[in-house]
Design a protein around this motif. Structure first.
Motif, PDB file in Angstrom:
ATOM      1  N   GLN A 166       5.361 138.574  -6.343  1.00 44.00           N
ATOM      2  CA  GLN A 166       5.377 139.075  -4.971  1.00 44.00           C
ATOM      3  C   GLN A 166       4.162 139.991  -4.703  1.00 44.00           C
ATOM      4  N   LEU A 167       3.908 140.838  -5.714  1.00 45.40           N
ATOM      5  CA  LEU A 167       2.756 141.741  -5.544  1.00 45.40           C
ATOM      6  C   LEU A 167       1.453 140.971  -5.472  1.00 45.40           C
ATOM      7  N   GLN A 168       1.312 139.844  -6.256  1.00 39.98           N
ATOM      8  CA  GLN A 168       0.090 139.050  -6.236  1.00 39.98           C
ATOM      9  C   GLN A 168      -0.119 138.437  -4.872  1.00 39.98           C
ATOM     10  N   ARG A 169       1.003 137.910  -4.275  1.00 33.34           N
ATOM     11  CA  ARG A 169       0.863 137.342  -2.944  1.00 33.34           C
ATOM     12  C   ARG A 169       0.456 138.410  -1.930  1.00 33.34           C
ATOM     13  N   LYS A 170       1.056 139.541  -2.085  1.00 34.35           N
ATOM     14  CA  LYS A 170       0.687 140.625  -1.160  1.00 34.35           C
ATOM     15  C   LYS A 170      -0.795 140.985  -1.299  1.00 34.35           C
ATOM     16  N   ILE A 171      -1.241 140.979  -2.540  1.00 27.46           N
ATOM     17  CA  ILE A 171      -2.677 141.319  -2.774  1.00 27.46           C
ATOM     18  C   ILE A 171      -3.579 140.301  -2.134  1.00 27.46           C
ATOM     19  N   ASP A 172      -3.225 138.997  -2.271  1.00 25.50           N
ATOM     20  CA  ASP A 172      -4.067 137.950  -1.679  1.00 25.50           C
ATOM     21  C   ASP A 172      -4.103 138.096  -0.174  1.00 25.50           C
ATOM     22  N   GLU A 173      -2.910 138.324   0.411  1.00 21.18           N
ATOM     23  CA  GLU A 173      -2.883 138.507   1.853  1.00 21.18           C
ATOM     24  C   GLU A 173      -3.734 139.704   2.275  1.00 21.18           C
ATOM     25  N   GLN A 174      -3.585 140.753   1.500  1.00 19.37           N
ATOM     26  CA  GLN A 174      -4.375 141.939   1.855  1.00 19.37           C
ATOM     27  C   GLN A 174      -5.887 141.684   1.708  1.00 19.37           C
ATOM     28  N   ASN A 175      -6.256 140.874   0.708  1.00 20.76           N
ATOM     29  CA  ASN A 175      -7.689 140.548   0.528  1.00 20.76           C
ATOM     30  C   ASN A 175      -8.200 139.765   1.717  1.00 20.76           C
ATOM     31  N   LYS A 176      -7.363 138.763   2.181  1.00 21.29           N
ATOM     32  CA  LYS A 176      -7.783 137.992   3.344  1.00 21.29           C
ATOM     33  C   LYS A 176      -7.952 138.915   4.547  1.00 21.29           C
ATOM     34  N   GLU A 177      -6.967 139.779   4.730  1.00 23.20           N
ATOM     35  CA  GLU A 177      -7.090 140.721   5.849  1.00 23.20           C
ATOM     36  C   GLU A 177      -8.337 141.616   5.693  1.00 23.20           C
ATOM     37  N   TYR A 178      -8.563 141.993   4.401  1.00 17.69           N
ATOM     38  CA  TYR A 178      -9.715 142.865   4.153  1.00 17.69           C
ATOM     39  C   TYR A 178     -11.025 142.162   4.483  1.00 17.69           C
ATOM     40  N   LYS A 179     -11.105 140.850   4.105  1.00 13.91           N
ATOM     41  CA  LYS A 179     -12.333 140.094   4.400  1.00 13.91           C
ATOM     42  C   LYS A 179     -12.522 139.941   5.892  1.00 13.91           C
ATOM     43  N   SER A 180     -11.401 139.610   6.568  1.00  8.28           N
ATOM     44  CA  SER A 180     -11.526 139.463   8.020  1.00  8.28           C
ATOM     45  C   SER A 180     -11.954 140.791   8.642  1.00  8.28           C
TER      46      SER A 180
END
Length: 1881
Positions: free
Chosen positions: A931-945
């Protein structure tokens, strides 16, 4: 005179001191006979009782008066004893920084351990030719005395230099040899003097080493004989050496080094040529590392090696021999590293394949096994058998060291031998001067054989010295005819007998060496048995049986017997020498094959060199008996023989002594150790000289000097006409004891102390006179003061009493008025005080009652508040207690819960250890991780955007920021433009648009505007006020800027003017420097020319020597052969082979021919250099004239440049004319030649002529193209300048700003700014109609003005375009016409013959070029504006035009060279015809033909003569003319006028050959006269005047406009018409420079003997300067005797010079230059002598000098020559005289001296202060601290370190044009000149 008369109170004496040797003390009371003690006070203030010796009753020596301290000659001291000598040397050395002092005939030299600037060429020149006593003591003075006596007495001289190691003997000897080399010069071209000096580096490298006492100690003695010929020029030299210290090769003490050459080799080991020597660092070799000090501070051994090799090369030692020497030296170093291994106690061996021995054998070229064997073995020979015996390790080491010493000694001898061969004289030696540099007396803790030999040599030298001093004293007494009594002096003959007599020390030593088992101990016993208790000079030490003591003349010396026998025998094993003799290396056997030859460098001195170099080895190829006997000679025997030979040489010469003193053992500069100095003074014989002098009559005065000094002791009746009788009478009264003085023929002789007594009487007499004068003057002053005071007191009393009476009456009136005022005042005061006290009392009561009530109220209020505070405090305490209890309960609960939590944690930890627990936890953790890994990926995408958005935002922000920044920048720029009031158009347009928009809005929204009308009105008023404020600020800023611009313009103008003045001065200085350099080169050229003439005469003399019975004259030689030296090599090269062919039998002709060609080549090179310097000088003068013209005529600057261009065009025209004339001459030469085949079409000369014509026509085409290019460039410049003119009229703000930036002149900027202010001023109109601030109207006016400007610019451009089109059309038309004319001329030329065709085409081209060059000047002549533009463009094109002109000059020079080649070929073709011409028909021509272009002007009036009478004309008018008769009876410059009128006749006849011949004969005739009578001032002055007048005539009548403007119309008619003699003018100018330099030399030779005597020594003001006592070195008397020169003599000579120059009609400007040079010589010579004479540096001498200088200035005023610059040349001398007279004590005095003496260098100022010497006791010496202060203040001054002025300096001479007003047609030729063969036309 009794002692009690001298030992009086305040007399000063010397007492012994253990530390300072002698101390000065002062008597506190008079000494009476019988006193046992003296009451003394030391200088430090301590009182002392000095006990006298009861036996001898000797009193302490008296101290000399202060006036005698620091004397140049110690014998001038009145009291001659040891402390006086020591103190005098110390004062001179420490205070005055003088290292040289005379002591009778001895020069005492103290080593300063510092480089002093007293040995330069200027010092040598100053001492050259001077008497020894006339200058301060110096080694150069001794050398000059020896040189002078050699020439005067025809007797050989010797200079004996002695002293301790480190005292400076070698340096003194080196400077003496340098003096001889500089003064005498060389008698041949081999530069022998350079070779003599070059021997020093070689001998120092192989014979000098570092010791503890000296870094460059000579470890051998040497005697150099410098040979001279009959003219006393150096022809060669010969060197003898003594006692080389061989032991230093193998052993060095601590802190010492081996010989320098070894360290130089090690330092140069990296050189490629030294690779084979296999050297390394000096610490690697045993022979160079023992001392532990391989480096000398400040010495670069590698650099010294280069100097050594250069010296070897100069002395003829080839590179192969040099490498051989270095190979042997390297072998010695490697030999020292050879080691031995002991096999047993009696044998040893070399390790197998020992590297050092291998290298040694390779370098020496010997077998390794053989050398290794004989290093460890020796051969013993008996009567029947020969044994080979091994030796021990110690003996092997000693044998190795002995071999190394022997090799080095033989190499040393070989080098000395080759040096002598190189210095050997090739011609017979007439006389010589020997310089002996020998070791001084030595005594160490351990003294061995070397010290014994050294001290033995010093005993012999001391004996010779004593005898010489005694002989001189005897000769002086006999010469003066005074009674001669024998003087008891120390005779050291007993000591010499002890050493060298039969059964002496050396004899016993030689006998012991012959014994089979002789030893040092047995020798010592023999010495004891033979001399102990029998000879007073021989003693035995108490505690030693292996030593002995000898009492030498200087001190007792204890010698250790150990090593005496071994050093005396100097044993080397014969087998080792044989191995070396068998070497394949050629140089090594050469050292040993003939040792007799090595030991004897010359046949005249067979045993004159290094005795220690001999060995016991038999030489090869020698007879057994003789060789064995020869080798039995010991070192002591050899040294004794060489010493006897040296003494014979010295006794046959006149000796001069230099004693070198070492001031301290630590090599500190200018530090004086009294103990060491006294030891050396006793050892070197100085004190013995003093003792001998003191025993007789040391003080000597001439009668005139005595009378002048002690005139104050005489009464008027005592003064008689006979000076001698006067002195006798006075002395009989002053000194009762007649034994204290003697009267000689010319001198009075005084015993020691008598001069001091006379000085004391003189000082007492002067002191009494001073006291009487002071008493009288003080009484008179006090009486005057008393009478003035009494008169003043009476006047003061009268006024004071009247004033007091008036004051009393005033006091009474005031008292009465005061009482009345007091009554009313007191009443008023009492009433006021009562009222004030009542009011105060009431106020106090009211305040007190109110205060009491307020206190009561405050007390009640405090009680109430206290109750409230108590209530709150008690409640707070209860709450605090409750909180504390609550905290405790909570804490307990926490502790309990923590305990329970710990228990629970313990249980959980136990459960966690189980596997199931972990699994459960892991499952939950995995899910959480995913769950934490998925959250991290989502946060990375948001961070890139977010990052992308952020970057976009940043880009947007940056662009917006950039836009805003640009907007801000633009707004800022617009704001700045608004502030500067330069660019308001854009802002006003925006404001108009804004107002229009507001106007539409007001129409549509009328009601809204009415509502806001009031607000708008208020805002507008505020805006107007702000604008007014801004306007005010702008006005202030504008005014400030205006002021700044004006200030800046003024500053820049001033700076430019200063810079221009500085540049002008710099240009003048550069011009003078170049002129001086050119004239020096010309002087050198003239010297070489004279040398060339001498050699030419010698060669002609040798060539003309007839064979026996046959006499023949040279058919090609003319009686007046041209000696003109501006030659070409072609003519000389053609002339010389003819002479050589006529005398083929001469053997010396080829040598003379090579020398002649070499000199000819040198002359040609000097000519080329002279020509380049002349061009550069002309260029400098042209630049200086141009700068001067710019400075004088700054507004019309362009006109001067236009004139410069016109001159360039004229030069082009003249060059074209020259080319034309040269072609005409060539054509004429071809047509008139007698050989018809020369002009044939196929002849070589004809082809060369055609080639020349082709090249000339090509060159003219190139010039035509260049002129066309220049025309096009000028047109383009015109087009570029025209628009700039139109733009300059615009007043638009932006254009004005650009123009301001382009303007370079600050004045133009200021004017433009003022104009801008005027245009910005608005007319007084009502601007409030449109807008209250008037901005709309200003904008409208600006737009209209801009439109008008644009219109005017368009019209001007259109007009210029039309003008340009018309000019182009005109040019096209002119080109068409030119083309037609060219075609017509071409058609006409084709019809003409070839010669006329060439002449016509050249004439046409010249005319066309001239017209084109003048085109632009005519084009712009009518329009001044265009002419101004043309000048600007012409200035900008100046550099391009100059480059073009340089190219054209190069082309012209190329054509000239081609024409010269053609002339050479024509001459070759005409050689055959010259044989048929008789000698009388040959006309001498200059060696280099000078081009004489024809001119196109008419001429009339001249003197006619026939060509064959030319030599008669030169003979009568130049060679045999007597200047005195011409100067007295005829007009000045008559010969010059006659010669010029003859030149005019030749010009009229258009006869270039006659012009050339006459001018060349004239120049050569003048040179012959000056060569023959060059020492006669009248002759040189006469021909300098006539040469200048001839030069001026050539200029005045040259036809050039610059020279013609001073002429009358009649004189202009006399100008030359056919020839341009510009090049001959340059030749005459050079001749005038040479004559001027010769005149200066004549002046210098005449004035030189007068200057010192007249300016320094003669007392112009009698009685001002007293004569001080002099010593043995007699100075030139300052009293005017018969034959001595005075100031009047100098002035009379100056008058004579001036009158002669005026009679000869010399130009006034040239007379001024001659006078300036004379005064410079007087000032320089006087100052140089002042700086080298201590006795002249006194206050009274400064007064004499200033008086003499004032007399010279008066002479200048009388002759009206004050503006000649002569006075300025005396400024250094004037300042030196002022320096002698000013006060020299305080810092203010130092500051005044520094500011006053700006013409003197720092070295000169310090030297004068050091030399300052009081003549009387009333003067004070200059303190050392004051001199240090001067040096500190002057350390930043940048001046020359040279001490003396260059007395040989000659100022560059100029010959300003001086036209003559004399009409040539009025000149009559007197019959006395013998010129009847010339006729007037």
């Amino acid at each position: 005179m009794a002692a009690s008369e001298l030992y009086t109170k305040y007399a000063r004496v010397w007492i012994p001191d253990p530390e300072e040797v002698w101390k000065s003390a002062e008597l506190l009371k008079d000494y009476k006979p019988g006193d046992k003690v003296l009451q003394l006070r030391l200088e430090e203030g301590k009182d002392l009782e000095y006990c006298l010796d009861l036996k001898t009753k000797e009193l302490p020596p008296l101290r000399n008066p202060d006036i005698l301290v620091g004397e140049n000659d110690l014998t001038a001291l009145s009291y001659l004893h040891e402390p006086a000598v020591l103190h005098n040397l110390k004062v001179r050395f420490i205070d005055s920084k003088l290292i040289y002092t005379y002591c009778g005939i001895v020069l005492v030299a103290i080593n300063p351990y510092e480089q002093l600037p007293i040995y330069g060429e200027d010092i040598i020149n100053a001492y050259s030719g001077q008497n020894m006593g006339d200058m301060d003591p110096h080694i150069f003075a001794v050398a000059e005395e020896a040189y002078k006596q050699m020439a005067r007495d025809e007797r050989n001289q010797s200079i004996i230099v002695s002293g301790e190691s480190g005292a400076g003997k070698t340096v003194s000897a080196k400077y003496a040899m340098r003096y001889f080399a500089t003064v005498s010069g060389s008698a041949s071209e081999a530069n022998v003097e350079e070779k003599v000096l070059a021997s020093n580096p070689i001998m120092e490298s192989i014979g000098n080493a570092k010791t503890t006492r000296n870094d460059n100690s000579s470890r051998f003695g040497k005697y150099i004989e410098i040979g001279f010929d009959k003219r006393y020029r150096i022809i060669g030299a010969n060197m003898r050496t003594y006692l080389l210290e061989k032991s230093r090769v193998v052993f060095q003490a601590e802190e010492e080094r081996n010989y320098h050459i070894f360290y130089q080799l090690c330092a140069s080991a990296a050189l490629p040529e030294f690779k084979t020597l296999r050297l390394g660092n000096a610490n690697y070799f045993h022979y160079t590392k023992q001392g532990g000090s391989p480096v000398i501070d400040g010495v670069d051994d590698a650099k010294e090696m280069v100097n050594t090799r250069q010296a070897c090369t100069l002395l003829g030692i080839s590179d192969s021999y040099q490498m051989g020497i270095f190979r042997i030296l390297a072998g010695i170093l490697h030999l020292g590293n050879v080691e031995f291994v002991s096999r047993d106690s009696d044998s040893c061996t070399v390790p197998p394949k020992h590297e050092p021995l291998t290298i040694f054998c390779d370098l020496m070229g010997v077998e390794y096994e053989e050398m290794a064997h004989w290093l460890c073995h020796r051969k013993l020979a008996t009567a029947t058998e020969t044994y080979i015996k091994p030796i021990s390790k110690l003996h092997a080491i000693n044998a190795r060291d002995a071999l190394a010493k022997h090799i080095y000694a033989n190499l040393f001898n070989w080098i000395v031998d080759h040096v002598n061969k190189a210095l050997h004289a090739t011609v017979k030696q007439h006389s010589f001067i020997g310089v002996l540099d020998i070791y001084g007396f030595e005594t160490f803790e351990i003294n061995s054989f070397e010290q014994f030999c050294i001290n033995y040599a010093n005993e012999k030298l001391q004996q010779q010295f004593n005898m010489h001093v005694f002989k001189l004293e005897q000769e002086e007494y006999m010469k003066e005819q005074i009674p001669w009594t024998l003087i008891d002096f120390y005779d050291n003959q007993p000591c010499i007998n002890l050493i060298e007599a039969k059964m002496g020390v050396l004899d016993l030593l030689d006998e012991e060496c012959k014994m089979p088992k002789g030893s040092d101990d047995s020798w010592a016993q023999k010495l004891y048995n033979t001399h102990l208790n029998k000879c007073a000079l021989f003693e035995k030490p108490r505690l030693s049986n292996k030593a002995f003591i000898i009492k030498h003349f200087a001190d007792k010396v204890e010698y250790q017997c150990e090593g005496f026998l071994e050093k005396n025998k100097d044993t080397v094993y014969e087998e080792q020498i044989k191995v070396l003799k068998s070497s394949k290396f050629k140089l090594l056997p050469e050292l040993f094959q003939d040792e007799e030859k090595v030991l004897s460098p010359t046949s005249a001195t067979p045993s004159g060199r290094v005795p220690l170099s001999r060995t016991a080895v038999k030489p090869a190829k020698a007879r057994p008996g003789q060789a064995s006997k020869e080798h039995k000679k010991t070192v002591g025997h050899q040294f004794r023989n060489s010493l006897h030979l040296l003494m014979e040489t010295l006794n046959a010469t006149t000796p001069h002594y230099v004693r070198c003193i070492k001031p301290n053992d630590f090599k500190f500069p200018f530090t004086f150790d009294e103990k060491r100095a006294v030891q050396q003074l006793r050892a070197c014989g100085v004190l013995e000289t003093i003792r001998i002098s003191a025993a007789g009559f040391p003080s000597r005065w001439t009668y005139q000097e005595f009378f002048s000094r002690y005139r104050v002791l005489m009464k008027q009746r005592d003064v008689l006409g006979d000076r001698k009788q006067t002195c006798k009478n006075v002395l009989e009264k002053l000194i009762q004891d007649k034994d204290k003085y003697q009267f000689g023929k010319t001198k009075i002789f005084f015993r020691a102390g008598q001069v001091a007594y006379l000085e004391k009487i003189r000082a007492d007499k002067l002191r009494a006179a001073c006291i009487r004068i002071q008493k009288t003057i003080r009484g008179w002053l006090m009486r005057k003061k008393y009478t003035r005071m009494r008169k003043a007191a009476i006047t003061i009393q009268r006024h004071v009493r009247g004033y007091q009476a008036r004051c009393y009456a005033k006091f009474l009136r005031r008292t009465r008025a005061a009482i009345t005022i007091q009554k009313f005042q007191r009443m008023y005061v009492v009433r006021k005080r009562y009222q004030r006290m009542r009011a105060t009392t009431i106020a106090l009561q009211a305040l007190l009652r109110g205060y009491m009530v307020r206190n009561k109220y405050q007390m009640m209020l405090r009680e109430h508040k206290t109750v409230i505070i108590q209530k709150h405090v008690r409640g707070w305490l209860a709450r605090l207690h409750y909180c504390r209890i609550l905290k405790a309960i909570v804490y307990l609960q926490c502790c309990y819960r923590r305990m329970m939590a710990k228990r629970e944690l313990k249980k959980l930890k136990i459960e966690a250890r189980s596997v199931e627990r972990y699994k459960k936890l892991h499952i939950g953790l995995e899910n959480k991780i995913m769950q934490l890994q998925r959250k991290i990926d989502e946060q990375n995408k948001e961070y890139k955007s977010l990052l992308e958005k952020m970057s976009n935002l940043e880009i947007t922000y940056s662009t917006e920021t950039e836009k805003l920044r640009n907007d801000v920048e633009r707004l800022r720029m617009s704001e700045e433009e608004a502030k500067n009031a330069t660019n308001r158009v854009i802002s006003l347009q925006e404001e108009i648009a804004k107002l229009r928009k507001e106007l539409h809005q007001t129409q549509s929204e009328k009601k809204t505007i009415e509502e806001w009308a009031d607000k708008y009105k208020h805002d507008t008023e505020q805006l107007v006020s702000e604008l007014k404020e801004q306007n005010t600020l702008l006005k202030t800023e504008k005014e400030e800027l205006n002021r700044r611009i004006h200030d800046q313009a003024r500053e820049i103008t001033e700076s430019m003017e200063r810079k221009l003045v500085e540049e002008t001065k710099q240009l003048e200085l550069d011009l003078n420097d170049e002129r001086l350099r050119y004239q020096n080169l010309l002087n050198e050229f003239s010297r070489l020319e004279e040398r060339y003439d001498d050699l030419k005469d010698e060669m002609n003399l040798m060539v003309s020597i007839p064979k026996p019975g046959h006499k023949r004259t040279d058919s090609t030689h003319s009686s007046n052969e041209s000696e003109y030296t501006f030659s070409s090599e072609i003519t000389e090269a053609e002339d010389l082979p003819v002479r050589m062919e006529q005398e083929p039998s001469e053997k010396k002709a080829p040598l003379d021919m090579s020398l002649f060609l070499k000199l000819q080549k040198r002359v040609t090179e000097l000519e080329q250099e002279k020509q380049s310097l002349q061009d550069e000088l002309d260029r400098k003068e042209e630049q200086a004239l141009r700068a001067k013209a710019k400075e004088e005529e700054r507004p019309p600057m362009r006109g001067a440049e236009l004139e410069y261009e016109s001159l360039k065009r004229q030069e082009l025209e003249s060059e074209n004319k020259k080319l034309k004339n040269e072609l005409n001459e060539l054509q004429k030469a071809l047509t008139e030649t007698r050989a018809p085949e020369v002009t044939a079409p196929g002849a070589p000369a004809y082809r060369v002529l055609l080639d020349q014509l082709t090249s000339v026509s090509e060159e003219l085409e190139v010039r035509k193209e260049e002129v066309l290019i220049l025309r096009s460039q000028l047109v383009s410049q015109k087009e570029a300048i025209q628009p700039k003119e139109d733009k300059n009229t615009m007043t638009d703000a932006t254009l004005l700003l650009e123009d301001v930036q382009k303007m370079k002149d600050k004045g133009e900027i200021a004017q433009a700014y003022i104009g801008l202010k005027e245009t910005n001023r608005q007319s007084p109109q009502d601007y409030h109609m449109l807008n209250e601030d008037g901005e709309l109207w200003m904008a409208y006016e600006g737009l209209k003005q801009t439109n008008r400007l644009l219109e005017s610019q368009l019209q001007s451009q259109k007009k210029s375009h039309e003008n340009e089109l018309e000019s182009l059309r005109g040019e096209i038309q002119s080109l068409k016409e030119e083309n037609n004319r060219q075609q017509q001329l071409l058609a006409q030329n084709l019809q003409l013959p070839p010669e006329a065709r060439i002449e016509a085409s050249l004439q046409h081209e010249i005319t066309r070029l001239t017209n084109e060059n003048l085109f632009y000047e005519e084009l712009y002549a009518d329009d001044p504006k265009k002419y101004q533009l043309y000048r600007i463009s012409l200035y900008k094109r100046m550099i391009d035009l100059m480059e073009q002109l340089e190219k054209q000059d190069k082309t012209v020079r190329k054509l000239k060279k081609q024409l010269k080649v053609f002339a050479k070929k024509i001459g070759e073709l005409e050689v055959g015809q010259m044989e048929n011409i008789s000698p009388g028909q040959i006309i001498d021509e200059p060696i280099r033909p000078v081009n004489i272009p024809r001119k196109e002007k008419d001429f009339q009036g001249m003197l006619e003569y026939k060509r064959e009478d030319e030599q008669k004309l030169v003979k009568n008018l130049i060679l045999e003319l007597k200047p005195r008769g011409v100067a007295v009876n005829l007009i000045p410059g008559l010969p010059a006028y006659i010669l010029f009128m003859c030149v005019r006749h030749a010009d009229y006849l258009n006869d270039d050959q006659k012009v050339r011949s006459l001018l060349t004969s004239t120049i050569n005739g003048i040179k012959k006269v000056l060569k023959k009578r060059g020492d006669d001032f009248e002759t040189v002055s006469f021909w300098l005047s006539n040469t200048c007048r001839f030069l001026h005539c050539l200029k005045q009548y040259s036809g050039e406009e610059g020279f013609m403007k001073h002429n009358t119309p009649r004189q202009n008619e006399h100008c030359l018409t056919n020839f341009d003699l510009a090049e001959y003018r340059q030749v005459l100018s050079d001749l005038a420079i040479q004559i001027y330099q010769q005149l200066v030399r004549v002046l210098e030779n005449i004035l030189q003997p007068m200057i010192v005597s007249g300016m320094l020594e003669h007392e112009t003001i009698q009685g001002v300067s007293g004569v001080k006592p002099t010593g043995l070195r007699k100075r030139t008397s300052s009293i005017a005797d018969e034959g001595t020169y005075t100031l009047d003599s100098i002035i009379r000579q100056l008058n004579s010079f001036h009158s002669v120059m005026c009679q000869h009609g010399m130009d006034p400007e040239l007379i001024k230059q001659v006078v300036k040079q004379m005064f410079y010589i007087i000032g320089a010579v006087t100052l140089n002598n002042l700086l080298l004479r201590k006795d002249m540096c006194s206050w009274s001498k400064g007064m004499q000098i200033r008086y003499n200088v004032s007399q010279l200035e008066e002479w200048l005023r009388d002759k009206n020559l004050m503006n000649s610059g002569a006075k300025e040349t005396l400024e250094p001398l004037i300042q030196a005289a002022q320096l002698l007279q000013v006060k020299k004590k305080t810092d203010e005095d130092a500051e005044a001296i520094c500011s006053m003496c700006n013409a003197l260098t720092t070295a000169q100022i310090v030297k004068v202060l050091n030399l300052y010497t009081p003549v009387n006791e009333f003067e004070e010496r200059v303190l050392v601290s004051f001199i240090r202060t001067i040096q500190v203040r002057l350390r930043d001054r940048k001046d020359s370190p040279q001490l003396l002025m260059d007395a040989k300096h000659i100022f560059p001479v100029t010959f300003p044009f001086n036209p003559s007003s004399l009409a040539l047609e009025t000149i009559q030729i007197p019959a006395s000149l013998g010129l009847g063969f010339i006729s007037r036309v």
